[in-house]
Design a protein around this motif. Structure first.
Motif, PDB file in Angstrom:
ATOM      1  N   THR A   1       0.816  -1.221   0.000  1.00  0.00           N
ATOM      2  CA  THR A   1       0.000   0.000   0.000  1.00  0.00           C
ATOM      3  C   THR A   1       0.846   1.265   0.000  1.00  0.00           C
ATOM      4  N   THR A   2       0.528   2.162  -0.930  1.00  0.00           N
ATOM      5  CA  THR A   2       1.079   3.515  -0.943  1.00  0.00           C
ATOM      6  C   THR A   2       0.033   4.448  -0.338  1.00  0.00           C
ATOM      7  N   GLU A   3       0.456   5.346   0.537  1.00  0.00           N
ATOM      8  CA  GLU A   3      -0.492   6.228   1.246  1.00  0.00           C
ATOM      9  C   GLU A   3      -0.055   7.683   1.105  1.00  0.00           C
ATOM     10  N   VAL A   4      -0.987   8.543   0.677  1.00  0.00           N
ATOM     11  CA  VAL A   4      -0.713   9.977   0.592  1.00  0.00           C
ATOM     12  C   VAL A   4      -1.888  10.712   1.224  1.00  0.00           C
ATOM     13  N   GLU A   5      -1.572  11.741   2.012  1.00  0.00           N
ATOM     14  CA  GLU A   5      -2.636  12.541   2.625  1.00  0.00           C
ATOM     15  C   GLU A   5      -2.474  14.003   2.228  1.00  0.00           C
ATOM     16  N   LEU A   6      -3.559  14.596   1.713  1.00  0.00           N
ATOM     17  CA  LEU A   6      -3.582  16.017   1.378  1.00  0.00           C
ATOM     18  C   LEU A   6      -4.123  16.797   2.575  1.00  0.00           C
ATOM     19  N   THR A   7      -3.397  17.835   2.971  1.00  0.00           N
ATOM     20  CA  THR A   7      -3.812  18.628   4.128  1.00  0.00           C
ATOM     21  C   THR A   7      -3.973  20.109   3.820  1.00  0.00           C
ATOM     22  N   ASP A   8      -3.410  20.576   2.711  1.00  0.00           N
ATOM     23  CA  ASP A   8      -3.454  22.006   2.389  1.00  0.00           C
ATOM     24  C   ASP A   8      -4.739  22.347   1.630  1.00  0.00           C
ATOM     25  N   VAL A   9      -5.543  23.214   2.217  1.00  0.00           N
ATOM     26  CA  VAL A   9      -6.756  23.666   1.539  1.00  0.00           C
ATOM     27  C   VAL A   9      -6.349  24.566   0.373  1.00  0.00           C
ATOM     28  N   VAL A  10      -6.873  24.282  -0.815  1.00  0.00           N
ATOM     29  CA  VAL A  10      -6.444  25.028  -2.003  1.00  0.00           C
ATOM     30  C   VAL A  10      -7.012  26.440  -2.001  1.00  0.00           C
ATOM     31  N   ARG A  11      -6.282  27.342  -2.644  1.00  0.00           N
ATOM     32  CA  ARG A  11      -6.606  28.768  -2.586  1.00  0.00           C
ATOM     33  C   ARG A  11      -8.030  29.051  -3.048  1.00  0.00           C
ATOM     34  N   GLN A  12      -8.473  28.353  -4.113  1.00  0.00           N
ATOM     35  CA  GLN A  12      -9.801  28.639  -4.668  1.00  0.00           C
ATOM     36  C   GLN A  12     -10.919  28.352  -3.670  1.00  0.00           C
ATOM     37  N   GLU A  13     -10.635  27.511  -2.662  1.00  0.00           N
ATOM     38  CA  GLU A  13     -11.678  27.118  -1.717  1.00  0.00           C
ATOM     39  C   GLU A  13     -11.703  28.009  -0.467  1.00  0.00           C
ATOM     40  N   LYS A  14     -10.738  28.894  -0.335  1.00  0.00           N
ATOM     41  CA  LYS A  14     -10.643  29.669   0.906  1.00  0.00           C
ATOM     42  C   LYS A  14     -11.743  30.714   1.035  1.00  0.00           C
ATOM     43  N   GLU A  15     -12.474  30.958  -0.041  1.00  0.00           N
ATOM     44  CA  GLU A  15     -13.608  31.887   0.020  1.00  0.00           C
ATOM     45  C   GLU A  15     -14.822  31.240   0.673  1.00  0.00           C
ATOM     46  N   SER A  16     -14.772  29.944   0.895  1.00  0.00           N
ATOM     47  CA  SER A  16     -15.934  29.192   1.382  1.00  0.00           C
ATOM     48  C   SER A  16     -15.948  29.107   2.901  1.00  0.00           C
ATOM     49  N   GLY A  17     -17.035  29.584   3.492  1.00  0.00           N
ATOM     50  CA  GLY A  17     -17.210  29.447   4.934  1.00  0.00           C
ATOM     51  C   GLY A  17     -17.410  28.001   5.344  1.00  0.00           C
ATOM     52  N   ILE A  18     -18.063  27.216   4.480  1.00  0.00           N
ATOM     53  CA  ILE A  18     -18.252  25.791   4.768  1.00  0.00           C
ATOM     54  C   ILE A  18     -16.897  25.129   4.947  1.00  0.00           C
ATOM     55  N   LEU A  19     -15.985  25.380   4.013  1.00  0.00           N
ATOM     56  CA  LEU A  19     -14.669  24.746   4.101  1.00  0.00           C
ATOM     57  C   LEU A  19     -13.793  25.363   5.187  1.00  0.00           C
ATOM     58  N   HIS A  20     -13.967  26.653   5.453  1.00  0.00           N
ATOM     59  CA  HIS A  20     -13.232  27.270   6.562  1.00  0.00           C
ATOM     60  C   HIS A  20     -13.595  26.576   7.870  1.00  0.00           C
ATOM     61  N   ASN A  21     -14.896  26.404   8.107  1.00  0.00           N
ATOM     62  CA  ASN A  21     -15.333  25.773   9.356  1.00  0.00           C
ATOM     63  C   ASN A  21     -14.918  24.308   9.402  1.00  0.00           C
ATOM     64  N   ALA A  22     -15.028  23.612   8.258  1.00  0.00           N
ATOM     65  CA  ALA A  22     -14.612  22.208   8.219  1.00  0.00           C
ATOM     66  C   ALA A  22     -13.135  22.073   8.572  1.00  0.00           C
ATOM     67  N   THR A  23     -12.309  22.978   8.056  1.00  0.00           N
ATOM     68  CA  THR A  23     -10.873  22.941   8.325  1.00  0.00           C
ATOM     69  C   THR A  23     -10.588  23.222   9.799  1.00  0.00           C
ATOM     70  N   THR A  24     -11.325  24.159  10.380  1.00  0.00           N
ATOM     71  CA  THR A  24     -11.169  24.470  11.810  1.00  0.00           C
ATOM     72  C   THR A  24     -11.484  23.245  12.667  1.00  0.00           C
ATOM     73  N   ILE A  25     -12.575  22.579  12.353  1.00  0.00           N
ATOM     74  CA  ILE A  25     -12.967  21.379  13.115  1.00  0.00           C
ATOM     75  C   ILE A  25     -11.946  20.268  12.885  1.00  0.00           C
ATOM     76  N   ARG A  26     -11.512  20.131  11.635  1.00  0.00           N
ATOM     77  CA  ARG A  26     -10.565  19.074  11.272  1.00  0.00           C
ATOM     78  C   ARG A  26      -9.253  19.215  12.019  1.00  0.00           C
ATOM     79  N   GLU A  27      -8.807  20.454  12.242  1.00  0.00           N
ATOM     80  CA  GLU A  27      -7.544  20.679  12.936  1.00  0.00           C
ATOM     81  C   GLU A  27      -7.631  20.211  14.392  1.00  0.00           C
ATOM     82  N   LEU A  28      -8.790  20.432  15.026  1.00  0.00           N
ATOM     83  CA  LEU A  28      -8.980  19.954  16.396  1.00  0.00           C
ATOM     84  C   LEU A  28      -8.958  18.426  16.444  1.00  0.00           C
TER      85      LEU A  28
END
Length: 465
Positions: free
Chosen positions: A188-215
């Protein structure tokens, strides 16, 4: 040209370093000629998983690599099909078949896998369980791996988000854990993406999801700071505004593209009742137009050539109701039910009305036992226990679809799907109840919304000034 080079070239945005690293790893994986290679792509919401996989699927025919797209639920398969522009199926309908089409036994076996040199791309893999299932005698994860790896150079890419709820009863998502997959002797090869892409930073949905995800990532059991005022897609709402909010969402996005997510079946029942009474003005117990969700796997009503299986979590729309009646101490109706993800023609079947507002996920064991015992009285004249059991398993009342209304559901039932507008009801919550499991619930619920998100009756501690 390499797959990595062409992925970067055809990518709709400028790839970030994590995505470029992923392209190289995917390229290396796809060049392997072994019969045991597997790839796990994990990623937070907004990190570009969907965009990467969509680009990969479009590119692979140029390299004579065939793909099969799968997901755990019909709704998730529909989402995968939409963003990839290629047909996707549920895992169950792809890998299982009934052991005997003429037997009342409801056991399934693995279908023969005739695919060779094929890449199986499986989305929402966080939902795949390694617990024994009620339909094959093995686990879904074990069956998927047994089906795909047939010594014909097939391989799997599992895609998912480890911050989402794991399968019911599990502490982790086994299909997204490299160490766990080792027990299946996979390379198994495993890769994890953690950086939210610039185009998505305008989204409050993704901002809140990222905040929760960090906790969740740091295992910090604290109230996430949710933002609503800085964005145009996230709102905070008190319960007395819910009718107004739902009317707005139903008018803008249509009924089937909106969802209320609750923390309990009891809360979901209350929402469903109030939505039907106060917004849809439906007085009948069940009527044409109602959206319902199947809450227990059913192997009886759907023809074998259409999969033979209606899954727990499948959503359909009632097109006709007739013959509401009581039998064996329970209430039933004959309906026509359209599952858009399964067929274009309504299915004629029998449904159980007792589960519509039951506080349990489906018909409780004691009630199921009572139905069985009442049915057994009809077959006392049969000489053998086997004959009686076969008669019961072939009985349409015993096999009635167990359904609930699908305007409001629990988060586990919503997982794998996406809706334009989502209303999340916090329910009863004290500071002591806030833990990683609740944060996973909130993250999963938040990431079900694609256009607008409404936090309903949320504690002030989520919104510090």
């Amino acid at each position: 040209m390499s797959i990595a080079h062409n992925l970067a070239k055809s990518f709709p945005h400028l790839p970030n370093p994590q995505q470029l690293y992923l392209f190289e790893k995917l390229d290396q994986f796809l060049q392997l000629k072994t019969n045991d290679s597997c790839f796990v792509l994990k990623g937070y919401a907004g990190t570009g998983k969907t965009t990467v996989i969509s680009a990969l699927i479009k590119l692979l025919p140029n390299y004579q690599i065939k793909t099969v797209l799968l997901a755990p639920t019909g709704r998730a398969a529909k989402v995968l099909s939409f963003y990839s522009k290629k047909e996707a199926s549920t895992i169950h309908r792809k890998i299982y078949r009934k052991k005997s089409a003429f037997s009342p036994e409801m056991h399934f076996s693995l279908s023969p896998n005739l695919h060779k040199n094929t890449l199986f791309i499986i989305d929402e893999a966080s939902m795949i369980s390694d617990d024994l299932s009620d339909y094959s005698g093995s686990s879904l994860l074990n069956d998927v791996i047994s089906f795909v790896y047939n010594n014909q150079n097939n391989r799997i890419i599992f895609i998912g988000d480890t911050a989402q709820l794991p399968p019911v009863g599990s502490s982790e998502s086994p299909a997204l854990a490299k160490d766990y997959l080792n027990k299946f002797n996979l390379n198994t090869t495993e890769v994890e993406l953690t950086d939210v892409v610039r185009q998505e930073k305008e989204s409050g949905i993704l901002h809140n999801a990222t905040t929760i995800r960090e906790l969740i990532r740091t295992e910090e059991e604290a109230f996430p700071t949710l933002k609503t005022t800085s964005y145009k897609d996230v709102y905070r709402m008190m319960g007395d505004k819910i009718v107004e909010g739902l009317n707005y969402a139903y008018g803008k996005y249509d009924l089937e593209n909106c969802l209320v997510i609750c923390r309990s079946n009891k809360a979901a029942n209350m929402y469903n009742q109030n939505i039907r009474n106060q917004i849809l003005w439906r007085e009948d117990e069940l009527t044409g137009g109602d959206l319902v969700m199947v809450v227990k796997n059913n192997y009886y009503w759907l023809a074998e050539e259409k999969g033979g299986f209606i899954a727990n979590g499948d959503i359909g729309q009632i097109t006709r109701v007739k013959n509401i009646h009581e039998q064996y101490g329970f209430r039933f109706a004959d309906v026509q039910l359209l599952f858009a993800d399964i067929d274009q023609e309504p299915l004629t079947c029998k449904v159980m009305l007792d589960t519509l507002y039951a506080e349990s996920p489906n018909l409780p064991y004691d009630s199921q036992k009572k139905l069985f015992e009442e049915l057994m009285k009809d077959y006392e004249h049969l000489e053998t226990k086997r004959a009686k059991m076969d008669a019961i398993k072939s009985n349409p009342y015993f096999n009635a679809l167990q359904i609930k209304f699908a305007y409001a559901v629990t988060c586990h039932k919503a997982q794998g799907g996406q809706w334009d507008a989502v209303f999340i009801d916090q329910g009863y919550l004290t500071e002591e109840m806030l833990n990683i499991d609740l944060l996973r619930w909130l993250y999963t619920a938040t990431t079900r919304a694609t256009k607008e998100l409404f936090y309903v009756n949320f504690n002030e501690l989520f919104f510090p000034s």
